[in-house]
Design a protein around this motif. Structure first.
Motif, PDB file in Angstrom:
ATOM      1  N   SER A 116       0.915  -1.226   0.137  1.00 46.89           N
ATOM      2  CA  SER A 116      -0.217   0.208   0.082  1.00 46.89           C
ATOM      3  C   SER A 116       0.799   1.349  -0.115  1.00 46.89           C
ATOM      4  N   MET A 117       0.682   2.062  -1.107  1.00 44.44           N
ATOM      5  CA  MET A 117       1.801   3.082  -1.287  1.00 44.44           C
ATOM      6  C   MET A 117       1.605   4.499  -0.696  1.00 44.44           C
ATOM      7  N   ALA A 118       0.435   4.482   0.040  1.00 42.71           N
ATOM      8  CA  ALA A 118      -0.060   5.618   0.883  1.00 42.71           C
ATOM      9  C   ALA A 118      -0.907   5.336   2.124  1.00 42.71           C
ATOM     10  N   PHE A 119      -0.427   4.999   3.335  1.00 44.38           N
ATOM     11  CA  PHE A 119      -0.810   5.099   4.625  1.00 44.38           C
ATOM     12  C   PHE A 119      -1.899   3.889   4.906  1.00 44.38           C
ATOM     13  N   VAL A 120      -2.591   3.196   3.991  1.00 46.81           N
ATOM     14  CA  VAL A 120      -3.766   2.417   4.410  1.00 46.81           C
ATOM     15  C   VAL A 120      -3.673   1.166   3.661  1.00 46.81           C
ATOM     16  N   THR A 121      -3.695   0.189   4.421  1.00 46.33           N
ATOM     17  CA  THR A 121      -3.891  -1.442   4.110  1.00 46.33           C
ATOM     18  C   THR A 121      -5.080  -2.069   4.154  1.00 46.33           C
ATOM     19  N   PRO A 122      -5.381  -3.037   3.264  1.00 44.82           N
ATOM     20  CA  PRO A 122      -7.076  -3.476   3.390  1.00 44.82           C
ATOM     21  C   PRO A 122      -7.245  -4.179   4.433  1.00 44.82           C
ATOM     22  N   LEU A 123      -8.303  -3.858   5.417  1.00 39.00           N
ATOM     23  CA  LEU A 123      -8.620  -4.587   6.697  1.00 39.00           C
ATOM     24  C   LEU A 123      -8.925  -5.950   6.553  1.00 39.00           C
ATOM     25  N   MET A 155      -6.925   4.571  10.200  1.00 44.02           N
ATOM     26  CA  MET A 155      -6.436   3.579   9.205  1.00 44.02           C
ATOM     27  C   MET A 155      -4.958   3.462   9.394  1.00 44.02           C
ATOM     28  N   THR A 156      -4.326   4.649   9.393  1.00 46.59           N
ATOM     29  CA  THR A 156      -2.600   4.455   9.496  1.00 46.59           C
ATOM     30  C   THR A 156      -2.467   3.343  10.655  1.00 46.59           C
ATOM     31  N   ARG A 157      -2.878   3.955  11.741  1.00 49.19           N
ATOM     32  CA  ARG A 157      -2.627   2.948  13.052  1.00 49.19           C
ATOM     33  C   ARG A 157      -2.962   1.402  12.685  1.00 49.19           C
ATOM     34  N   GLN A 158      -3.978   1.082  12.052  1.00 43.86           N
ATOM     35  CA  GLN A 158      -4.238  -0.309  11.699  1.00 43.86           C
ATOM     36  C   GLN A 158      -3.180  -0.764  10.776  1.00 43.86           C
ATOM     37  N   ALA A 159      -2.890  -0.007   9.895  1.00 45.33           N
ATOM     38  CA  ALA A 159      -1.792  -0.411   8.789  1.00 45.33           C
ATOM     39  C   ALA A 159      -0.489  -0.699   9.602  1.00 45.33           C
ATOM     40  N   CYS A 160      -0.121   0.086  10.492  1.00 48.25           N
ATOM     41  CA  CYS A 160       1.220  -0.101  11.207  1.00 48.25           C
ATOM     42  C   CYS A 160       1.176  -1.430  11.937  1.00 48.25           C
ATOM     43  N   ARG A 161      -0.071  -1.639  12.277  1.00 50.46           N
ATOM     44  CA  ARG A 161      -0.161  -3.183  13.288  1.00 50.46           C
ATOM     45  C   ARG A 161      -0.019  -4.332  12.507  1.00 50.46           C
ATOM     46  N   ARG A 162      -0.567  -4.024  11.340  1.00 48.86           N
ATOM     47  CA  ARG A 162      -0.768  -5.322  10.377  1.00 48.86           C
ATOM     48  C   ARG A 162       0.506  -5.461   9.327  1.00 48.86           C
ATOM     49  N   ALA A 163       1.080  -4.292   8.904  1.00 53.71           N
ATOM     50  CA  ALA A 163       2.201  -4.254   7.883  1.00 53.71           C
ATOM     51  C   ALA A 163       3.433  -5.177   8.561  1.00 53.71           C
ATOM     52  N   ARG A 164       4.151  -6.019   7.674  1.00 58.11           N
ATOM     53  CA  ARG A 164       5.456  -6.548   8.107  1.00 58.11           C
ATOM     54  C   ARG A 164       6.695  -5.510   8.176  1.00 58.11           C
ATOM     55  N   ARG A 165       6.443  -4.724   6.944  1.00 55.70           N
ATOM     56  CA  ARG A 165       7.593  -3.661   6.885  1.00 55.70           C
ATOM     57  C   ARG A 165       6.741  -2.456   6.665  1.00 55.70           C
ATOM     58  N   ILE A 166       7.353  -1.349   7.189  1.00 51.25           N
ATOM     59  CA  ILE A 166       6.740  -0.159   6.920  1.00 51.25           C
ATOM     60  C   ILE A 166       7.851   0.765   6.152  1.00 51.25           C
ATOM     61  N   ILE A 167       7.475   1.506   5.292  1.00 52.67           N
ATOM     62  CA  ILE A 167       8.420   2.462   4.670  1.00 52.67           C
ATOM     63  C   ILE A 167       8.165   3.992   4.797  1.00 52.67           C
ATOM     64  N   THR A 168       9.372   4.665   5.295  1.00 52.84           N
ATOM     65  CA  THR A 168       9.098   6.218   5.369  1.00 52.84           C
ATOM     66  C   THR A 168      10.016   6.614   4.482  1.00 52.84           C
ATOM     67  N   ILE A 169       9.761   8.180   4.198  1.00 58.73           N
ATOM     68  CA  ILE A 169      10.573   8.752   3.326  1.00 58.73           C
ATOM     69  C   ILE A 169      11.786   9.679   3.974  1.00 58.73           C
ATOM     70  N   SER A 170      11.812   9.445   5.323  1.00 57.69           N
ATOM     71  CA  SER A 170      13.001  10.341   6.189  1.00 57.69           C
ATOM     72  C   SER A 170      13.037   9.676   7.258  1.00 57.69           C
ATOM     73  N   GLN A 171      14.301  10.018   8.145  1.00 54.30           N
ATOM     74  CA  GLN A 171      14.587   9.491   9.144  1.00 54.30           C
ATOM     75  C   GLN A 171      13.533  10.235  10.341  1.00 54.30           C
ATOM     76  N   SER A 172      13.209  11.324  10.051  1.00 55.72           N
ATOM     77  CA  SER A 172      12.160  12.058  10.920  1.00 55.72           C
ATOM     78  C   SER A 172      10.812  11.403  10.987  1.00 55.72           C
ATOM     79  N   SER A 173      10.427  10.895   9.810  1.00 56.94           N
ATOM     80  CA  SER A 173       9.265  10.405   9.476  1.00 56.94           C
ATOM     81  C   SER A 173       9.307   8.866  10.350  1.00 56.94           C
ATOM     82  N   ARG A 174      10.289   8.141  10.171  1.00 56.08           N
ATOM     83  CA  ARG A 174      10.584   7.138  10.791  1.00 56.08           C
ATOM     84  C   ARG A 174      10.348   7.082  12.248  1.00 56.08           C
TER      85      ARG A 174
END
Length: 414
Positions: free
Chosen positions: A135-142, A175-194
């Protein structure tokens, strides 16, 4: 593998009926077992429905990031095949191992895009035996249990919730909170966002990969004749440039105050970018400061024209209070344009040692920075030289490779 476009039959609807939703949910629950194809290349399904084919603010930062990463994903002998779910199939043209999968749903509509993302995409992924969903923008399918990767660009809706419409804020937060719980890897575009994802959603840092944006080859110093012809066509003389969607976190009122405090001259301010949301304060401030004749609102600028704006500008000012990265900073530097930017969130990562920073709440400090660059030719020359060198550190090819590494880690269960 040949490149092809696959169209998935859909219903011609403007509003999803409850019957449709119920039928899709029932069918989806019967198909929710994750499966891998023994002896075959893994398949990565990528949600790229935020790609926009229309001129407007939707073709800004996230669109560019998605487009460039897709164009630079590597195809290797032992790597995956890519199924790109998008209604802009041209993105896969000429790409080995990459196939476009479209839908008849108008996913430019936010409601229909959510419907597709949550209900239709898991079915399409199951039918095409996809092993990994990105999912290239915040949200994964529940409703999907498939291995997932999600890209999170920034958490501005967490830092500045009052600057977002209530419905949009609640949806993104939940939905972003749910995506973070479900995704095996999370990609951010900066160390700050990480660090933000780790702080707000308690995701272990070792599950978060940083994939920095790159700079397209179009952003480079252009011939003086081409820049002069562009300025004549647009009626431009001397101007300061801001590039970004008109929305609260871009902090444009502070830029307007700083600009109003400059000594009288022929210098103008060009605000390049489409209207986002909650932008009326910007126009009110222009009238209040009597800057109607000195501020130029260009609206959305086509991708091919943007390098000319950077080349023609005396400097770029980037005063945002919060960014996931700040792509205009490195784009301007790649064009040889001096940069003044705020010292907030991820922006110092984009600037490095190649630009001037200021407190985004301090208009007087910004005025001083602009004055220093204008009055000191040696400083301008240094900023140009440093910026050109710094911009070479950002590569879309590297971004594609690092995204592929995140896929491999996710597929390996890491």
């Amino acid at each position: 593998m040949s490149v092809k476009s696959v169209t998935t039959p859909g219903l011609k609807v403007q509003r999803p009926s409850s019957f449709l939703v119920q039928m899709v949910i029932r069918y989806n629950f019967r198909l929710m077992q994750t499966e891998h194809i023994t002896g075959k290349r893994p398949r990565v399904g990528i949600n790229a429905h935020l790609l926009s084919g229309e001129a407007g603010y939707r073709r800004a930062g996230i669109h560019q990031y998605i487009y460039q990463v897709l164009r630079h994903l590597p195809y290797t002998e032992n790597g995956p095949d890519y199924l790109v779910f998008t209604n802009q199939p041209d993105v896969t043209a000429g790409k080995m191992g990459m196939t476009a999968v479209s839908t008849r749903l108008n996913t430019n509509s936010r409601l229909l895009r959510i419907l597709w993302e949550q209900l239709i995409w898991p079915l399409q992924a199951r039918q095409r035996r996809v092993d990994l969903l990105h999912s290239m923008a915040f949200v994964t399918p529940l409703l999907s249990r498939r291995t997932a990767v999600v890209t999170i660009y920034d958490l501005s809706f967490m830092h500045y919730p009052e600057q977002f419409p209530a419905g949009q804020r609640r949806y993104l937060t939940t939905m972003t909170r749910q995506a973070c719980r479900r995704a095996r890897r999370i990609i951010t575009i900066s160390q700050s966002s990480r660090q933000d994802v780790h702080h707000f959603f308690h995701v272990p840092l070792d599950r978060i990969d940083v994939v920095l944006p790159g700079v397209d080859d179009a952003y480079r110093p252009l011939p003086e004749e081409a820049v002069s012809a562009f300025c004549r066509e647009k009626g431009l003389e001397r101007f300061i440039l801001h590039v970004g969607t008109l929305q609260p976190r871009k902090n444009i009122p502070v830029l307007l105050n700083a600009f109003a405090n400059l000594p009288p001259s022929g210098l103008k301010l060009a605000l390049v970018g489409g209207k986002g949301w909650l932008y009326n304060e910007i126009f009110t401030q222009v009238k209040k400061l009597k800057l109607e004749e000195r501020v130029l609102f260009t609206g959305y600028v086509p991708d091919g024209e943007l390098p000319l704006w950077y080349n023609a500008a005396e400097l770029l000012v980037f005063p945002s209070v919060y960014e996931g990265f700040g792509m205009p900073v490195v784009e301007a530097m790649a064009c040889g344009t001096p940069v003044i930017a705020s010292d907030s969130s991820s922006i110092p990562e984009a600037v490095g040692e190649a630009g001037l920073l200021f407190n985004p709440q301090n208009a007087a400090e910004l005025t001083d920075r602009i004055t220093a660059v204008q009055q000191d030719p040696a400083l301008r020359a240094k900023l140009k030289k440093w910026g050109l060198q710094h911009a070479r550190n950002f590569s879309w090819k590297r971004a594609g490779r690092k995204t592929a590494v995140a896929y491999r880690r996710a597929l390996q269960g890491r």
